[in-house]
Design an enzyme around this catalytic site. Structure first.
Site, short mmCIF file in Angstrom:
data_model
loop_
_atom_site.label_atom_id
_atom_site.label_comp_id
_atom_site.label_asym_id
_atom_site.label_seq_id
_atom_site.Cartn_x
_atom_site.Cartn_y
_atom_site.Cartn_z
N ASP A 146 10.49 -5.71 -30.94
CA ASP A 146 11.24 -4.95 -29.92
C ASP A 146 12.57 -4.40 -30.46
O ASP A 146 13.54 -4.26 -29.71
CB ASP A 146 11.50 -5.83 -28.68
CG ASP A 146 10.22 -6.29 -28.01
OD1 ASP A 146 9.22 -5.55 -28.09
OD2 ASP A 146 10.20 -7.38 -27.43
N GLU A 147 12.60 -4.09 -31.76
CA GLU A 147 13.84 -3.60 -32.39
C GLU A 147 13.72 -2.17 -32.90
O GLU A 147 14.68 -1.63 -33.44
CB GLU A 147 14.22 -4.52 -33.56
CG GLU A 147 14.62 -5.94 -33.18
CD GLU A 147 16.10 -6.06 -32.88
OE1 GLU A 147 16.79 -5.03 -32.85
OE2 GLU A 147 16.55 -7.20 -32.65
#
Length: 294
Positions: free
Chosen positions: A226-227
């Site tokens: 989720d980066e």
């Protein structure tokens, strides 16, 4: 007359726009839509140009003729036929709202992609997919077989000619190796307004923090969970009286819309990865028009 899209990324310097517009004019092309961004912090320049070949110059001729301009400025450049459908593989687990939304948009021509298949680690949406005459591939994923399952997935991607992988609430983490191989070609929808509430159960995390806005984020997938560079985001307001379960229901529409907008931007070559960020240019006139009313 044929329409094309030119994308350019290079080091910022004087004369880029003049060189591009001058070349296209020489080739008998007319620019109908243009967006550009000069990142003063990184010194990078990005541009997307839609143009029409009014004198019949072919894609090959335009591309080959552009090479000296591209080399002069050290450009990473591409020219695409406007409207060319990108081959996409959709992946889903047990939450099907994003998948159903994408299938509807695809069916009415609002999302011009060729869906080469749908992959799932469950059978919940097999009938829905098959009823759309789209190949359904069940790839079971466990802790023990994960490398084998991912190898099967990569083989499917390569043999089908997949150009874009869409994680439409696919709840498995991809390996670093796959993320590197498919860099810039995998889009994920995460059900929170990143960078807040990464990882599992973001609605529960949001509820426990008492937020007043919940959201969804579509981003490119990297090895860091989720980066990845963010493409699209949106929010919906919640109140103190609503539960975590309410958040899940309210978030469905936002997730579906955000993912569809991110895919639309990618397939129309409006997105550029700029470090850990993205440049996302606005849509060209008419690009949201559906092929038929639904």
């Amino acid at each position: 007359m044929t329409s094309y899209v030119l994308t350019v990324a290079c080091k910022s310097t004087r004369g880029i726009v003049a060189a591009i517009s001058g070349y296209l004019a020489e080739k008998g092309c007319n620019i109908v839509d243009s967006s550009q961004f000069d990142d003063l912090e990184t010194g990078k320049f990005f541009m997307r140009v839609s143009f029409i070949s009014e004198e019949g110059a072919s894609l090959q001729a335009i591309t080959e003729g552009f090479q000296p301009v591209s080399e002069k400025f050290g450009m990473a450049s591409d020219i695409y036929p406007d409207g060319q459908r990108m081959k996409a593989m959709l992946m889903v687990s047990r939450f099907g709202h994003c998948l159903n939304d994408l299938l509807y948009r695809w069916k009415i021509g609002a999302l011009p992609i060729d869906i080469v298949g749908v992959v799932s680690n469950h059978f919940d949406y097999q009938k829905v997919v098959v009823n759309h005459d789209i190949p359904f591939h069940h790839i079971k994923v466990t802790k023990e077989n994960k490398p084998k399952a991912e190898a099967q997935l990569m083989d499917l991607i390569e043999t089908s000619g997949t150009e874009l992988v869409v994680l439409a609430r696919y709840m498995q983490v991809l390996s670093d190796e796959m993320c590197r191989k498919m860099s810039g070609k995998i889009i994920n929808i995460h059900h929170s307004f990143l960078p807040s509430f990464k990882g599992a159960n973001p609605y529960k995390q949001a509820y426990e923090r008492g937020v007043k806005l919940i959201g969804a984020t579509a981003h490119y997938v990297t090895g860091d969970l989720d980066e990845g560079p963010i493409i699209e985001q949106d929010t919906v307001r919640v109140t103190h009286a609503q539960s975590a379960e309410d958040y899940v229901s309210l978030g469905r529409d936002v997730e579906s819309q955000v993912l569809a907008r991110a895919i639309h931007a990618h397939i129309h070559h409006r997105t550029f990865i700029n470090g850990n960020r993205t440049v996302v240019f606005p849509p060209s006139p008419g690009s949201y028009a559906s092929e038929r009313m639904g």
